[in-house]
Write a protein that holds these residues in place. Structure first.
Motif, PDB file in Angstrom:
ATOM      1  N   MET A 192       1.226  -0.891  -0.284  1.00 30.78           N
ATOM      2  CA  MET A 192       0.134  -0.088  -0.464  1.00 30.78           C
ATOM      3  C   MET A 192       0.615   0.681  -0.136  1.00 30.78           C
ATOM      4  O   MET A 192       1.751   1.244   0.832  1.00 30.78           O
ATOM      5  N   VAL A 193       0.694   1.903  -0.486  1.00 32.24           N
ATOM      6  CA  VAL A 193       0.930   3.836  -0.540  1.00 32.24           C
ATOM      7  C   VAL A 193       1.042   4.626   0.872  1.00 32.24           C
ATOM      8  O   VAL A 193       0.006   4.154   1.274  1.00 32.24           O
ATOM      9  N   ASP A 194       2.362   4.994   1.231  1.00 31.48           N
ATOM     10  CA  ASP A 194       2.143   5.766   2.320  1.00 31.48           C
ATOM     11  C   ASP A 194       1.155   7.153   1.460  1.00 31.48           C
ATOM     12  O   ASP A 194       1.644   7.732   0.543  1.00 31.48           O
ATOM     13  N   MET A 195       0.034   7.485   2.588  1.00 32.28           N
ATOM     14  CA  MET A 195      -0.473   9.277   1.739  1.00 32.28           C
ATOM     15  C   MET A 195       0.299  10.017   2.856  1.00 32.28           C
ATOM     16  O   MET A 195       0.095  11.048   2.659  1.00 32.28           O
ATOM     17  N   LEU A 196       0.473   9.377   4.487  1.00 37.92           N
ATOM     18  CA  LEU A 196       0.732   9.907   5.540  1.00 37.92           C
ATOM     19  C   LEU A 196       1.606  10.204   6.004  1.00 37.92           C
ATOM     20  O   LEU A 196       0.949   8.953   6.509  1.00 37.92           O
ATOM     21  N   VAL A 197       2.723  10.371   6.189  1.00 35.65           N
ATOM     22  CA  VAL A 197       4.016   9.955   7.650  1.00 35.65           C
ATOM     23  C   VAL A 197       4.571  11.262   8.369  1.00 35.65           C
ATOM     24  O   VAL A 197       4.807  12.454   7.570  1.00 35.65           O
ATOM     25  N   LEU A 198       4.016  10.776   9.535  1.00 36.07           N
ATOM     26  CA  LEU A 198       4.955  11.277  11.092  1.00 36.07           C
ATOM     27  C   LEU A 198       6.445  11.261  11.459  1.00 36.07           C
ATOM     28  O   LEU A 198       5.711  10.034  11.613  1.00 36.07           O
TER      29      LEU A 198
ATOM     30  N   LEU B 129      -2.309  19.675   8.074  1.00 36.64           N
ATOM     31  CA  LEU B 129      -2.550  21.407   7.230  1.00 36.64           C
ATOM     32  C   LEU B 129      -1.770  21.804   7.533  1.00 36.64           C
ATOM     33  O   LEU B 129      -2.152  22.606   6.439  1.00 36.64           O
ATOM     34  N   GLY B 130      -0.701  21.860   8.632  1.00 33.75           N
ATOM     35  CA  GLY B 130       0.505  23.478   8.037  1.00 33.75           C
ATOM     36  C   GLY B 130      -0.204  24.529   8.569  1.00 33.75           C
ATOM     37  O   GLY B 130      -0.100  25.898   8.206  1.00 33.75           O
ATOM     38  N   LEU B 131      -1.431  24.449   9.625  1.00 36.54           N
ATOM     39  CA  LEU B 131      -2.466  25.132  10.088  1.00 36.54           C
ATOM     40  C   LEU B 131      -1.740  26.521  11.200  1.00 36.54           C
ATOM     41  O   LEU B 131      -1.523  27.214  11.679  1.00 36.54           O
ATOM     42  N   THR B 132      -0.562  25.404  11.742  1.00 37.53           N
ATOM     43  CA  THR B 132       0.359  25.502  12.731  1.00 37.53           C
ATOM     44  C   THR B 132       1.581  24.717  12.974  1.00 37.53           C
ATOM     45  O   THR B 132       1.511  23.158  11.815  1.00 37.53           O
TER      46      THR B 132
ATOM     47  N   GLU C 244       5.552  14.329   5.705  1.00 37.98           N
ATOM     48  CA  GLU C 244       5.460  14.503   4.889  1.00 37.98           C
ATOM     49  C   GLU C 244       3.993  13.597   3.985  1.00 37.98           C
ATOM     50  O   GLU C 244       3.205  12.487   4.639  1.00 37.98           O
ATOM     51  N   ILE C 245       3.214  14.908   3.204  1.00 35.04           N
ATOM     52  CA  ILE C 245       2.056  13.874   2.697  1.00 35.04           C
ATOM     53  C   ILE C 245       2.296  13.459   0.835  1.00 35.04           C
ATOM     54  O   ILE C 245       3.220  14.452   0.527  1.00 35.04           O
ATOM     55  N   ASP C 246       1.375  12.601   0.490  1.00 35.52           N
ATOM     56  CA  ASP C 246       1.519  12.727  -0.824  1.00 35.52           C
ATOM     57  C   ASP C 246       1.342  13.767  -1.350  1.00 35.52           C
ATOM     58  O   ASP C 246       0.441  14.177  -1.543  1.00 35.52           O
TER      59      ASP C 246
ATOM     60  N   ASP D   3      -8.416  13.381  -1.640  1.00 37.40           N
ATOM     61  CA  ASP D   3      -7.689  12.143  -1.173  1.00 37.40           C
ATOM     62  C   ASP D   3      -7.787  11.829   0.185  1.00 37.40           C
ATOM     63  O   ASP D   3      -8.073  10.549   0.455  1.00 37.40           O
ATOM     64  N   ILE D   4      -7.140  12.753   0.580  1.00 40.74           N
ATOM     65  CA  ILE D   4      -6.928  12.588   2.056  1.00 40.74           C
ATOM     66  C   ILE D   4      -8.267  13.578   3.388  1.00 40.74           C
ATOM     67  O   ILE D   4      -8.461  14.635   2.499  1.00 40.74           O
ATOM     68  N   LEU D   5      -9.020  13.226   3.920  1.00 44.56           N
ATOM     69  CA  LEU D   5     -10.362  13.361   4.684  1.00 44.56           C
ATOM     70  C   LEU D   5     -10.368  13.404   5.799  1.00 44.56           C
ATOM     71  O   LEU D   5      -9.947  12.686   5.985  1.00 44.56           O
ATOM     72  N   ILE D   6      -9.654  14.628   6.714  1.00 41.58           N
ATOM     73  CA  ILE D   6      -9.838  14.777   7.905  1.00 41.58           C
ATOM     74  C   ILE D   6     -10.754  16.121   8.447  1.00 41.58           C
ATOM     75  O   ILE D   6     -10.707  16.540   8.589  1.00 41.58           O
ATOM     76  N   LEU D   7     -11.079  14.914   9.018  1.00 37.56           N
ATOM     77  CA  LEU D   7     -12.313  15.269  10.836  1.00 37.56           C
ATOM     78  C   LEU D   7     -12.236  15.522  12.093  1.00 37.56           C
ATOM     79  O   LEU D   7     -11.750  14.170  12.209  1.00 37.56           O
ATOM     80  N   ASP D   8     -12.251  16.766  12.273  1.00 36.45           N
ATOM     81  CA  ASP D   8     -11.915  16.635  14.035  1.00 36.45           C
ATOM     82  C   ASP D   8     -13.253  16.781  14.432  1.00 36.45           C
ATOM     83  O   ASP D   8     -13.724  17.874  13.830  1.00 36.45           O
TER      84      ASP D   8
END
Ligand SMILES: Nc1ncnc2c1ncn2[C@@H]1O[C@H](COP(=O)(O)OP(=O)(O)O)[C@@H](O)[C@H]1O
Ligand SMILES: [Mg+2]
Length: 226
Positions: free
Chosen positions: A1-7, A51-54, A62-64, A144-149
């Motif tokens: 599977m492809v990495d979408m998001l890596v911290l 999200l780069g807001l902070t 790293e985000i795809d 492609d990425i949905l972030i829901l708080d």
């Protein structure tokens, strides 16, 4: 599977207080991933860094680079005198993609989130309706990425069920979804795996089919102890 998001070893400090502590995550394309933890655990801060807001104090995110991101915030705010369609039209304009301003496309997103009546102004919305509008808004770019708080906070049982069915459909479409919630039944219903955070640190991981212990029992056991 492809990495979408890596911290990678991400830290966040506010005036010397560490609120996210050495966080590493690897989220794959198509996964529905949960950030869990009590209030103040660092979930929203993590999302804001993604999200780069902070800015992270240290570490790497790293985000795809082909991925579009949609975001529904913890406390959504929309101008009071607009209708849902006007809000959608405004955000579609911000998107900069003309095809997204199509009325029937925006209406289909509102319908999908259960906000069919678009004549009511935001100032007369219930908390649940605001939440639905926030979700519809997050879907405009066909992300492609949905972030829901906290996407189900403020929804009644029916609204939550509707929302969960929608999230399952979005998963079937192949979207990667990151959810931040303390409504653990919802998480169990829709997420594949997640991490449990406490005071900024990951104290355990959770995988849907991993154990006989319910997520709620696990959460209380881990987060409750000092
Ligand atoms: N802008 C800020 N300035 C200072 N402290 C903050 C700020 N944002 C969040 N915090 C602190 O960081 C910690 C984690 O907050 P948050 O990420 O919102 O937690 P959660 O979403 O898990 O409830 C809390 O102690 C909160 O008070
Ligand atoms: Mg939060």
């Amino acid at each position: 599977m492809v990495d979408m998001l890596v911290l990678d070893n991400v830290n966040k400090e506010y005036k010397g207080t560490v609120v996210v502590n050495d966080l590493s995550l690897n989220i794959k394309k198509g996964e529905v991933f949960a950030l869990l933890g009590a209030n103040g655990a660092g979930k929203t801060t993590t999302i804001k860094m993604i999200l780069g807001l902070t800015k992270a104090s240290s570490g790497k995110i790293e985000i795809d680079n082909a991925a579009k991101i949609g975001y529904s915030p913890e406390t959504p705010y929309f101008p009071e005198y607009l209708t849902a369609m006007e809000v959608m039209n405004y955000y579609a304009g911000v998107e900069g993609d003309k095809s997204k301003k199509d009325k029937s496309y925006l209406q289909s997103l509102l319908d999908m989130t259960g906000l069919s009546d678009t004549k009511i102004k935001v100032k007369n919305y219930s908390k649940g309706m605001i939440q639905r509008l926030a979700l519809a808004q997050a879907l405009i770019s066909d992300p492609d990425i949905l972030i829901l708080d906290e996407p189900t906070a403020g929804l009644d049982a029916l609204g939550r069920k509707h929302n969960l069915e929608l999230l399952k459909r979005l998963k079937e479409q192949g979207k990667t979804i990151i959810i931040n919630s303390h409504i653990l039944h919802d998480i169990e219903a829709v997420c594949d795996r997640g991490v449990i955070m406490k005071k900024g640190k990951v104290i355990d991981t959770w995988t849907k089919d991993e154990s006989s212990e319910s997520l709620e029992d696990k959460f209380v056991r881990l987060v409750g102890e000092e």
